[in-house]
Scaffold this motif. Structure first.
Motif, PDB file in Angstrom:
ATOM      1  N   TYR A   1      45.456  14.845  33.786  1.00  0.00           N
ATOM      2  CA  TYR A   1      44.111  14.550  34.281  1.00  0.00           C
ATOM      3  C   TYR A   1      43.437  15.791  34.871  1.00  0.00           C
ATOM      4  N   PHE A   2      44.199  16.792  35.259  1.00  0.00           N
ATOM      5  CA  PHE A   2      43.669  17.923  36.003  1.00  0.00           C
ATOM      6  C   PHE A   2      43.555  19.163  35.109  1.00  0.00           C
ATOM      7  N   PRO A   3      42.689  20.108  35.496  1.00  0.00           N
ATOM      8  CA  PRO A   3      42.565  21.340  34.711  1.00  0.00           C
ATOM      9  C   PRO A   3      43.844  22.161  34.759  1.00  0.00           C
ATOM     10  N   THR A   4      44.012  22.958  33.732  1.00  0.00           N
ATOM     11  CA  THR A   4      45.113  23.909  33.683  1.00  0.00           C
ATOM     12  C   THR A   4      44.558  25.298  33.974  1.00  0.00           C
ATOM     13  N   VAL A   5      45.062  25.947  34.986  1.00  0.00           N
ATOM     14  CA  VAL A   5      44.577  27.262  35.407  1.00  0.00           C
ATOM     15  C   VAL A   5      45.702  28.266  35.211  1.00  0.00           C
ATOM     16  N   GLY A   6      45.353  29.403  34.588  1.00  0.00           N
ATOM     17  CA  GLY A   6      46.338  30.443  34.360  1.00  0.00           C
ATOM     18  C   GLY A   6      45.805  31.806  34.761  1.00  0.00           C
ATOM     19  N   ALA A   7      46.686  32.730  34.922  1.00  0.00           N
ATOM     20  CA  ALA A   7      46.318  34.104  35.274  1.00  0.00           C
ATOM     21  C   ALA A   7      47.081  35.061  34.374  1.00  0.00           C
TER      22      ALA A   7
ATOM     23  N   LEU B   1      37.144  47.945  40.529  1.00  0.00           N
ATOM     24  CA  LEU B   1      36.324  47.738  41.719  1.00  0.00           C
ATOM     25  C   LEU B   1      34.837  47.848  41.429  1.00  0.00           C
ATOM     26  N   THR B   2      34.481  48.180  40.220  1.00  0.00           N
ATOM     27  CA  THR B   2      33.065  48.344  39.870  1.00  0.00           C
ATOM     28  C   THR B   2      32.570  47.115  39.118  1.00  0.00           C
ATOM     29  N   ALA B   3      31.289  46.839  39.298  1.00  0.00           N
ATOM     30  CA  ALA B   3      30.693  45.645  38.696  1.00  0.00           C
ATOM     31  C   ALA B   3      30.763  45.641  37.171  1.00  0.00           C
ATOM     32  N   PRO B   4      30.579  46.759  36.486  1.00  0.00           N
ATOM     33  CA  PRO B   4      30.610  46.713  35.020  1.00  0.00           C
ATOM     34  C   PRO B   4      31.950  46.271  34.435  1.00  0.00           C
ATOM     35  N   SER B   5      33.023  46.284  35.220  1.00  0.00           N
ATOM     36  CA  SER B   5      34.327  45.905  34.696  1.00  0.00           C
ATOM     37  C   SER B   5      34.474  44.391  34.528  1.00  0.00           C
ATOM     38  N   ARG B   6      33.546  43.657  35.089  1.00  0.00           N
ATOM     39  CA  ARG B   6      33.680  42.213  35.036  1.00  0.00           C
ATOM     40  C   ARG B   6      33.398  41.665  33.637  1.00  0.00           C
ATOM     41  N   PHE B   7      34.138  40.582  33.288  1.00  0.00           N
ATOM     42  CA  PHE B   7      33.842  39.854  32.046  1.00  0.00           C
ATOM     43  C   PHE B   7      34.035  38.367  32.326  1.00  0.00           C
TER      44      PHE B   7
ATOM     45  N   LYS C   1      41.762  59.078  19.253  1.00  0.00           N
ATOM     46  CA  LYS C   1      41.829  59.084  20.713  1.00  0.00           C
ATOM     47  C   LYS C   1      42.833  58.039  21.219  1.00  0.00           C
ATOM     48  N   THR C   2      43.357  58.290  22.403  1.00  0.00           N
ATOM     49  CA  THR C   2      44.244  57.340  23.106  1.00  0.00           C
ATOM     50  C   THR C   2      43.512  56.811  24.321  1.00  0.00           C
ATOM     51  N   GLU C   3      43.418  55.485  24.375  1.00  0.00           N
ATOM     52  CA  GLU C   3      42.673  54.864  25.463  1.00  0.00           C
ATOM     53  C   GLU C   3      43.564  53.882  26.226  1.00  0.00           C
ATOM     54  N   PRO C   4      43.607  54.026  27.541  1.00  0.00           N
ATOM     55  CA  PRO C   4      44.323  53.014  28.353  1.00  0.00           C
ATOM     56  C   PRO C   4      43.464  51.772  28.527  1.00  0.00           C
ATOM     57  N   ASP C   5      44.138  50.639  28.792  1.00  0.00           N
ATOM     58  CA  ASP C   5      43.403  49.378  29.008  1.00  0.00           C
ATOM     59  C   ASP C   5      44.145  48.579  30.071  1.00  0.00           C
ATOM     60  N   HIS C   6      43.415  48.235  31.148  1.00  0.00           N
ATOM     61  CA  HIS C   6      43.985  47.457  32.247  1.00  0.00           C
ATOM     62  C   HIS C   6      43.141  46.209  32.420  1.00  0.00           C
ATOM     63  N   LEU C   7      43.820  45.020  32.357  1.00  0.00           N
ATOM     64  CA  LEU C   7      43.073  43.756  32.386  1.00  0.00           C
ATOM     65  C   LEU C   7      43.703  42.811  33.404  1.00  0.00           C
TER      66      LEU C   7
ATOM     67  N   GLY D   1      37.531  34.567  33.011  1.00  0.00           N
ATOM     68  CA  GLY D   1      36.844  35.690  33.643  1.00  0.00           C
ATOM     69  C   GLY D   1      37.842  36.613  34.306  1.00  0.00           C
ATOM     70  N   GLY D   2      37.349  37.829  34.598  1.00  0.00           N
ATOM     71  CA  GLY D   2      38.221  38.798  35.240  1.00  0.00           C
ATOM     72  C   GLY D   2      37.618  40.179  35.186  1.00  0.00           C
ATOM     73  N   VAL D   3      38.452  41.151  35.272  1.00  0.00           N
ATOM     74  CA  VAL D   3      38.023  42.554  35.209  1.00  0.00           C
ATOM     75  C   VAL D   3      38.878  43.279  34.193  1.00  0.00           C
ATOM     76  N   GLU D   4      38.250  44.254  33.493  1.00  0.00           N
ATOM     77  CA  GLU D   4      38.955  45.047  32.502  1.00  0.00           C
ATOM     78  C   GLU D   4      38.386  46.462  32.543  1.00  0.00           C
ATOM     79  N   SER D   5      39.271  47.439  32.559  1.00  0.00           N
ATOM     80  CA  SER D   5      38.811  48.830  32.673  1.00  0.00           C
ATOM     81  C   SER D   5      39.890  49.756  32.117  1.00  0.00           C
TER      82      SER D   5
END
Length: 501
Positions: free
Chosen positions: A114-120, A349-355, A141-147, A338-342
């Motif tokens: 009956y309840f939502p499923t929340v994950g991280a 910590l910056t606003a543009p990282s939000r999705f 190029k080599t690019e790091p990705d942190h999510l 939703g979250g942040v990715e950079s």
């Protein structure tokens, strides 16, 4: 006064509202089709009263509950102590309680839908793009990705799939609770029957012991008469054979008593090697037979835990039909993430990282080769099978009650006749021994009288044992006795846990 544009807009709004109403009505109609059929316990054609119960009146106060200590009507302190050990030590009962806890856990798991499923989620890594890929800005190029992100999803119960699943799981848990009650009642009845059989064996052992002593005296008498030239050697042989046959019966009865003692040890959860149940000091003391009641069929149906368990399984099967029907309709899933990715941790910590993302998803199966229909047919067949089980258990319950009522009535008459036969045999034996001492009859005549007297006394004891066991089986058939419980709380309490139902 409305202008043409205003009238057109009003007409359009009404048409849109009409379409919405039609769509909602269609959805409600589909939802009604998807739900489980209205549930009623299966009908069973039952008589108004028990045929073998006699003319005694039914319980005047309405249905009586299961008496948690029904065995106390026999007024045997040692039996009281043994019965109380079942809840503490019986491994069979502990297994039933464990299955009940499993069923309750499954019901909680079903309710969680009956309840939502929340994950991280947290991920970090690097990727390198080939330098030979044309048209990519990151080529070579080599690019790091942190999510770091959160997801949540929830499925509204539009067609009753979740609700019916919860109903089925809860009904199965209730059936498991009734299973625990049925196991407990069965163990209690088995223990009482074994205990009365053991006490009856003690009485027979005492009888055979006294008979062996008496036969030994007769053997000595025959030997003296033979040495005095009054009796024949055949008289002595016959007396010795009588004595040895009785000793053999005594040994066999000791074995039977030992096996009953071992069975009781297992029922109370103790190794047979450490359990002992010594004979009573006075074997003439007999447990009193409780008065026989006449209970209405409705009382039986409300009390017997095996019938209650079968009815709950029918309810679970009915709810499972609703689960199977819901598979024919589309499922709606509401999801948000939703979250942040950079490319750097500091960028979080910056606003543009939000999705973020949000939106519903509607999915339906268009073709499955008839699998859903087969599942629905299976659910219906399982309901029919559960209903047949329920009716069969009810009919067997009535049979058990009638059988034991009939047994108690017949054994009551048999006990009176057998007692008269025992008294007559004892009188005949006393007269025969007196005539043998006077030399009026041969020992063969005495031997026949001795065998008849012993057989009559053992038969009388067997009748009393059967009466006690039949009364116990009647208690079990009636669902645990016919007395009102001492308090309003049900006996349905598992070992160290909450009430069963």
């Amino acid at each position: 006064m409305q202008t043409p544009d205003t009238a057109s807009q009003s007409h359009g709004s009404r048409r849109k509202a009409g379409r919405v109403a039609i769509a909602l009505a269609a959805l409600l109609g589909l939802a009604a089709c998807a739900t489980a059929p209205p549930y009623q316990p299966p009908a069973v054609d039952t008589p108004a009263a028990y045929k073998e119960a006699g003319a005694s009146a039914a319980h005047p106060g309405g249905p009586a509950g299961i008496a948690p200590d029904w065995w106390r009507v026999y007024a045997d302190a040692r039996l009281d102590t043994l019965e109380q050990r079942i809840d503490v030590s019986s491994q069979t009962l502990r297994k039933a309680v464990a299955l009940l806890q499993d069923a309750r856990a499954q019901a909680r798991a079903a309710h969680a839908a009956y309840f939502p499923t929340v994950g991280a989620g947290l991920s970090t890594g690097s990727s390198h793009t080939s330098a030979n890929v044309v048209g990519r800005s990151l080529a070579g190029k080599t690019e790091p990705d942190h999510l770091l992100g959160l997801t949540a999803s929830w499925e509204p119960d539009l067609w009753g799939r979740i609700g019916n699943g919860v109903d089925a799981a809860e009904a199965r848990a209730q059936a498991s609770a009734d299973d625990v009650a049925a196991v407990r009642l069965g163990l209690q009845a088995e223990l009482a029957a074994d205990y009365f059989s053991l006490r009856s064996a003690d009485r027979e052992l005492d009888l055979l012991g006294r008979t062996v002593e008496a036969y030994g005296t007769v053997l000595a008498l025959a030997g003296n008469r033979y040495r005095g030239g009054i009796a024949t050697e055949g008289d002595v042989a016959q007396a010795r054979a009588q004595l040895e046959n009785t000793k053999a019966q005594l040994a066999d009865l000791r074995l039977n008593r030992a096996q009953l003692e071992h069975a009781i040890a297992t029922l109370v959860g103790e190794p047979a090697a450490r359990f002992s149940l010594p004979p009573l000091a006075d074997t003439s003391v007999l447990p009193a037979l409780p008065a026989m009641p006449a209970a209405l069929p409705s009382q039986l149906l409300e009390r017997r835990p095996d019938i209650a368990a079968a009815e709950r399984r029918v309810a679970a099967a009915n709810a499972q039909i609703g689960v199977a029907r819901a598979a024919f309709f589309p499922s709606l899933l509401l999801a948000v993430s939703g979250g942040v990715e950079s490319t750097s941790l500091a960028g979080w910590l910056t606003a543009p990282s939000r999705f973020w993302a949000i939106g519903p998803a509607l999915a339906a199966t268009l073709f499955d080769g008839g699998r859903r229909q087969a599942v629905a047919d299976s659910a219906r067949a399982q309901f029919d099978a559960s209903a047949a089980d329920y009716r069969g258990i009810v009919l067997r319950a009535f049979q058990e009650v009638e059988d034991n009522f009939a047994a108690l009535h017949a054994l009551q008459q048999e006990a009176a006749s057998q007692q008269a036969a025992s008294e007559a045999s004892e009188r005949a034996l006393a007269l025969g021994l007196d005539r043998y001492r006077k030399g009026a009859v041969a020992y063969l005549d005495v031997s026949v009288l001795e065998s008849a007297a012993l057989a009559s006394e053992r038969a009388a004891e067997a009748v009393h044992r059967r009466q006690l066991v039949a009364s116990v089986l009647l208690v079990k058939a009636l669902g645990g006795g016919w007395e009102e419980p001492k308090d309003s709380r049900s006996a349905d309490t598992a070992i160290g846990s909450e009430p069963w139902r």
